[in-house]
Every structure is written in C-alpha cells, then in structure tokens.
Design a protein around this motif. Structure first.
Motif: not given
Ligand SMILES: Nc1nc2c(ncn2[C@@H]2O[C@H](COP(=O)(O)OP(=O)(O)O)[C@@H](O)[C@H]2O)c(=O)[nH]1
Ligand SMILES: [Mg+2]
Length: 277
Positions: A212-217, A219-226, A228-235, A237-242
C-alpha cells in the motif's frame, strides 16, 4: 535465471581464502543487508565459523523498515544468533558496535593467549564491508605490519590495543535460488549483465503496491494511473523519457532507473523480506 552457481571456480577460491583467514580469527562479524536478511546470508559461513564468536550485523538498517528489522532481530535472537541493526552512517549504531567489540576484548582475551583479539568482516558483495573497514581505517590510523604466518598483503587495523581488524573482508557468494534472485538483484548483490531488469523492477513495484505504498512511487514519477505493476513500469518509462527511437518505451532503461532510485534511497525505506513466522 535458474538456481545454481554462477562462479563455481571463484567461489571455491573465495571460500578457500576465507578458510585460511579464519584460522587466525577470534571474532567473525557477518554483514547482511537489513532489507533482505534471508537472501543476503550465505549458509556456507555457519559451517566455516563453528565455535568462533559470531556477530550478525543487519547493515543498511537506515534503508530498511524499523519495525520489520525489529522482527528480524527477534527471529535471530530466537535462534541464539547475536544480531544488531546497523548502519555505518548512524553514530548511535557505530557507538554500540564499538562498545560491543570492547566488551568482547574484555571477555575473550584473558582466556586466550596474550595477543590482540582478531576480528574480520564477512559477507556477500555490496553489503558494505569495505565501507565499514574504511570507517575504522580513518578512525584509528594505526595499521600493523604483516606478521609471520599471516597471509601476505593482509594488514591489521588496531581498533583498541587489544583488538585488531583484518583489513580485507571475507567474501561470500550469495545463494542464488528462485526465492533470492529478485531481492538480491534489488539490493545490488547480483552480478550485472544477465539480469532481467524489467522483471526485477516489476517485482519491486508490485511490492510497493502490496504494501500500500504506491504514493511513494507517484511522488517520484508522477502520473501512474495504472494499478498494475507491469503497466506502471511502462508509464514510468514514458514519463521519464526512457524511449526507443520508434517512440516505444525502453523498459530496460525504465527498470534501471527504478532500481537506481531504490538503491539511492529515493523511494523510501523498504524491507524486501519478512521474517518467517
Ligand atoms: N544506506 C546505506 N548504504 C551503505 C551503508 N554502508 C555502505 N553503504 C553503501 O553500500 C554500497 C556498497 O558498499 P561496499 O562497502 O562497497 O560493499 P562491499 O561490497 O561489501 O565491500 C556503497 O555504495 C556504500 O556507500 C549503510 O550503512 N547504509
Ligand atoms: Mg568491498
């Protein structure tokens, strides 16, 4: 990534060197990572140090969750293993370690021959052995010369008049299994190069979600709507310009970023393994 031995040759060599060094050691201080106390221990050590004084340091406790560390300390205590939470960056922990070492000098030395008590640090890669040795090197200044019968190239750091530290740590290889691979990779104790970085980062993100600590992610990476962990990694990547040239997300880079952030302490304190019940 299956279980097994990645460096059978060098592992055997390392164990032999350690076995030699241990012959002249009275007190073995085993360093593990407080964020992964199960995976960062190597079971081989127990057999090598039978009968010697043994202290287990849950190092990098500054990065682990205090209540879980407390649980681990109780777990080790129940098995009659003397264990302490530790961080080389925390003066209180350092003071307590030095006090413990002085007590050992006081308790152990009179029963042995009249020479300084000798100790060494052992542990798997990246648990902070060199950092801790360097701390004592800078704190104490006195280094003793090589002595006959002692492996060439080894020096002793005199912590107190009656207590010396071997300046070379004992290196253990981590035990790599299905269960330990991901925690070891996250704490940076796996050899780089063959790691499934996106898989490891996804596992780590999942842990944040489970706890239950999604908030910390966020805070660091912003828009994490998903959710799902796998989708979040993609998000991430997108927001960080990878991105790859075709505009596709570069998951390797995204995962590398998440792992670097975790290792750099940017994602908060997190213990990866709970003590067995
Ligand atoms: N957060 C934290 N990091 C530490 C601590 N001690 C060492 N480190 C870091 O852990 C990394 C590995 O340390 P090192 O001494 O090279 O590990 P070794 O491979 O066991 O010799 C380095 O980046 C250190 O700065 C600690 O108490 N807390
Ligand atoms: Mg080192």
């Amino acid at each position: 990534m299956s279980s097994g031995q990645w460096y059978p040759g060098s592992m055997a060599r390392a164990v032999n060197v350690l076995r030699q060094d241990l012959k002249i050691i009275d007190l073995v201080v085993e360093l593990i990572d407080a964020r992964a106390p199960a995976s960062s221990r190597n079971p081989v050590l127990a057999g090598l140090i039978e009968g010697k004084k043994h202290l287990l340091l849950l190092h990098k406790a500054d990065r682990a969750e205090d209540d879980v560390t407390e649980g681990w300390l109780n777990y080790f205590r129940e098995q009659d293993i003397l264990a302490m939470a530790f961080s080389v960056y925390n003066r209180r922990y350092l003071t307590r370690l030095v006090r413990y070492l002085k007590e050992q000098e006081h308790n152990l030395r009179p029963t042995r021959i009249k020479r300084p008590l000798r100790m060494m640090f052992v542990g798997i890669p990246n648990v902070g052995k060199s950092t801790l040795i360097n701390y004592f090197v800078h704190k104490t200044v006195t280094r003793t010369a090589n002595r006959p019968g002692i492996t060439r190239g080894r020096q002793w750091i005199r912590i107190t008049p009656g207590l010396e530290l071997l300046d070379t740590p004992g290196i253990l290889w981590p035990k790599i299994t299905e269960a330990t691979t991901w925690p070891l990779a996250v704490i940076g104790a796996m050899p780089a190069g063959r790691l499934d970085l996106p898989g490891i980062a996804t596992w780590l993100i999942e842990l944040y979600l489970e706890k239950d600590r999604k908030q910390e992610l966020v805070k660091r990476y912003r828009d994490l709507s998903s959710g799902n962990a796998e989708e979040m990694l993609a998000q991430i990547g997108e927001s960080q310009g990878c991105l790859q040239s075709a505009g596709k997300v570069d998951l390797e880079r995204a995962a590398g970023l998440v792992l670097r952030d975790f290792q750099g302490g940017v994602l908060g304190r997190m213990t990866l393994e709970e003590p067995p019940q």
